[in-house]
Design an enzyme around this catalytic site. Sequence first.
Site, PDB file in Angstrom:
ATOM      1  N   HIS A   1      36.567  41.925  28.462  1.00 42.21           N
ATOM      2  CA  HIS A   1      37.208  40.760  28.986  1.00 42.21           C
ATOM      3  C   HIS A   1      37.485  40.235  29.572  1.00 42.21           C
ATOM      4  O   HIS A   1      37.641  39.252  29.762  1.00 42.21           O
ATOM      5  CB  HIS A   1      36.594  40.910  27.342  1.00 42.21           C
ATOM      6  CG  HIS A   1      37.586  41.214  26.158  1.00 42.21           C
ATOM      7  ND1 HIS A   1      38.385  40.416  26.393  1.00 42.21           N
ATOM      8  CD2 HIS A   1      37.774  41.767  25.635  1.00 42.21           C
ATOM      9  CE1 HIS A   1      39.934  41.021  25.543  1.00 42.21           C
ATOM     10  NE2 HIS A   1      38.600  41.605  24.358  1.00 42.21           N
ATOM     11  N   HIS A   2      38.891  40.899  30.106  1.00 40.09           N
ATOM     12  CA  HIS A   2      40.006  40.003  30.876  1.00 40.09           C
ATOM     13  C   HIS A   2      40.490  38.875  29.843  1.00 40.09           C
ATOM     14  O   HIS A   2      41.223  38.071  30.943  1.00 40.09           O
ATOM     15  CB  HIS A   2      39.038  40.133  32.088  1.00 40.09           C
ATOM     16  CG  HIS A   2      38.747  40.645  32.664  1.00 40.09           C
ATOM     17  ND1 HIS A   2      39.021  42.133  33.218  1.00 40.09           N
ATOM     18  CD2 HIS A   2      37.360  40.584  32.751  1.00 40.09           C
ATOM     19  CE1 HIS A   2      37.553  42.274  33.664  1.00 40.09           C
ATOM     20  NE2 HIS A   2      36.884  41.645  33.293  1.00 40.09           N
ATOM     21  N   CYS A   3      40.583  39.349  28.652  1.00 41.51           N
ATOM     22  CA  CYS A   3      41.465  37.974  27.820  1.00 41.51           C
ATOM     23  C   CYS A   3      40.613  36.568  28.116  1.00 41.51           C
ATOM     24  O   CYS A   3      40.940  35.456  28.006  1.00 41.51           O
ATOM     25  CB  CYS A   3      42.767  37.686  28.026  1.00 41.51           C
ATOM     26  SG  CYS A   3      43.706  39.256  28.230  1.00 41.51           S
ATOM     27  N   ALA A   4      39.017  37.628  28.416  1.00 34.72           N
ATOM     28  CA  ALA A   4      38.593  35.607  28.190  1.00 34.72           C
ATOM     29  C   ALA A   4      37.586  35.750  27.450  1.00 34.72           C
ATOM     30  O   ALA A   4      35.801  36.181  27.559  1.00 34.72           O
ATOM     31  CB  ALA A   4      37.652  35.432  29.966  1.00 34.72           C
TER      32      ALA A   4
ATOM     33  N   HIS B   1      43.317  33.862  26.897  1.00 32.10           N
ATOM     34  CA  HIS B   1      43.012  34.162  25.744  1.00 32.10           C
ATOM     35  C   HIS B   1      44.743  33.401  25.790  1.00 32.10           C
ATOM     36  O   HIS B   1      44.912  32.636  24.584  1.00 32.10           O
ATOM     37  CB  HIS B   1      43.107  34.972  24.931  1.00 32.10           C
ATOM     38  CG  HIS B   1      42.162  35.392  25.099  1.00 32.10           C
ATOM     39  ND1 HIS B   1      41.377  37.159  24.788  1.00 32.10           N
ATOM     40  CD2 HIS B   1      40.630  35.346  25.015  1.00 32.10           C
ATOM     41  CE1 HIS B   1      40.359  37.013  24.212  1.00 32.10           C
ATOM     42  NE2 HIS B   1      39.670  35.905  24.830  1.00 32.10           N
TER      43      HIS B   1
END
Lengths: 362, 124
Positions: free
Chosen positions: A317-320, A107
Site C-alpha cells: 500500500h506504499h504507506c498510503a 502515513h
Amino acid sequence: MKHLFPIFERYKELVYLDSAASTLKPKSVIDGIAQFYSYHYANIHRGAYPLSEEATEMYEKARESVARFLGVKPDQVAFLKNATEALNLAVYNLRGREGWTSVMEHHSLYVPMKKYMKKLAVGWKIEKAAVVAITQGSNVLGKVPDMKEAREQSQYLIVDGTQYVQHFRPYLPSFDPDFYAFSGHKIFGPSGVGVLYIKEPERWEPLLYGGGTVEYVGETITFKPNIQKYEAGTPPIAQVWGLKLALDFFLQHEEEIKENDKRLIKYMEKRLEEEKLPAPLGDKRDIPVFSFYWEEVHPHDVATLLGRKHIAVRSGHHCAQPLHRALGIPASFRASLSLYNDEKDVDRFIKELKVIRDGFIR
Amino acid sequence: MDLYDEHYLAIYKNPYNYGKMEDADVKGGALKPSCGDQVEIYLKVKDGKIEKARFIGKGCVVSIVGTSLLMKEIEGKSIEEVKKWGPEKMYEITGMDLSSNPSREQCLMLGYRVLQDIFKKLSH
Ligand SMILES: Cc1ncc(COP(=O)(O)O)c(C=O)c1O
C-alpha cells in the site's frame, strides 16, 4: 545516465523502478561521503581545533546549499533524521487545531495529522482549514497538487516535498509554506538525513531536547536563538555533507531530469496502451510514478516475478492506506522512474508484465 | 517446489476447499493490511473432529495456495492433532520453497494464523 551510478557496474541487468522508495546514489555522492570521512571528519559546533572548525564550516555550507535549493534563508533550514521526523515536528507544533489533509498522503503526514489535530477533514479537493497538510507529489498517483490553492485555503501550510524534490526544484517563496519537509535518500543523497524548512523558527519548539540546542542550563534554560535549537545531539554530519553533494548533482542534471521524466511518462503510457495492459491508477501524472491494480494478479506476485527478472518494483500500500481505501483496492504495485531509467527499461518492464499477464490470465 | 510452479498456479486459479459455509460451527478471518490479503475460514466440527473445512479470500498465490492446501489437509483430522502443528508444517503441507523469497513467508502463514485464532476461540 547509468554510468554515473556505480550499482550498475556490479548489477548490469538491474532495471531499477523503485526511486519513489529511494533513489540510487551517484558516484559523486558516494565518493564525496568517503572523502569527508577520510579527510575532514570531526564532531561539529564544539571543537576549537581546526579540524572541527572545518567540519562545522562544511556542515553550515550544506545548510546554505539546501537554503539556496529551496529559495529560503539558511537559518530556516533544520537538519533532522528524515521526512517523517520533519513532518512530525511540524504537525506537533500546530497541534490542537482544525486541519485538512489530502486522501493521497503518506502515513508519515497522515498519521501525525490524525493524532495531533483536534478535528481532521480528509479529501481530494483542498478545503479551508487552520492547518492544511498536503504532499507536493503523490507517491502512488504521481500527481502534483496546486500549492497556491493550498496556501490560499490555509492559515498554516505544511507541505511534504519528499516525492517532488527528486524531479523538480521547489521554489518555496512562490507558495510560502509554513513548513516544508523532504528526505535526503529520495534525492540521490544518503539516508539518515531529512530537511525541515521552518518559516518562523523562533516561534516553534523542537521535538527533542539535548546538547547543541541550549545556551544556558541552570535553574532556567535558554535555547539557542537560531535553527540549531531543532538539532539536538550530534547530527548526521557526513550525511548532511552527502545531501549537499546530492543537491549539487541534482542541479547539475536538472534539465536532463525534467526532459527524461517527461519523455518516459509519455513512453510508458504509450507502451501500456499499445500492449493493452491496464492503465495506471489516477488520470494524468506529473512525476513518473505508475501504480497498478490488476484484479486477477496480486501485486506481491507481480513484484516477486518481476524481481526474478531483475526488475525492481514495489508492492503493497506504499504507506498510503487511506488512498487505497478511497480507490477501493487492497494494494497495488508501483513502478517509479528516475534519471538512470530509459526506454529500454520501460520495454523490459512491459515485456515481463505481458509474460505475467499471460501466465495468470488465461 | 518453486512458488510459481504450474502446480501452484493451477491451485491458485481453482483452489481446493474454496467457498463459504453457511452452517459452520466456527469461523475466523484475518486481514493483513500490508498487502490487503484477506481469508476467512469455516469449520464444521463434530466430537473434536474437523468434518469440513472451507475458506474464502483474496490474496497472492502463496497465501491462497497455502490456505487451500491447509484446509484440504485438516479435513477429517482431530482438533487436538492439528493444534500441535507448528508453522513449519505449512512447508511440509505445501512443499513450497521460499528460500529465495523469505519475505513471502508471512503470506504462507496467513491461513495458519487464522486457524490458530479459531482454535483459541474454540477453547474458550
Ligand atoms: C510522499 C512521502 N512522504 C514522506 C515519506 C517518508 O519519508 P522517510 O521514510 O524518508 O521519512 C515518503 C517515503 O516513503 C513519501 O513517499
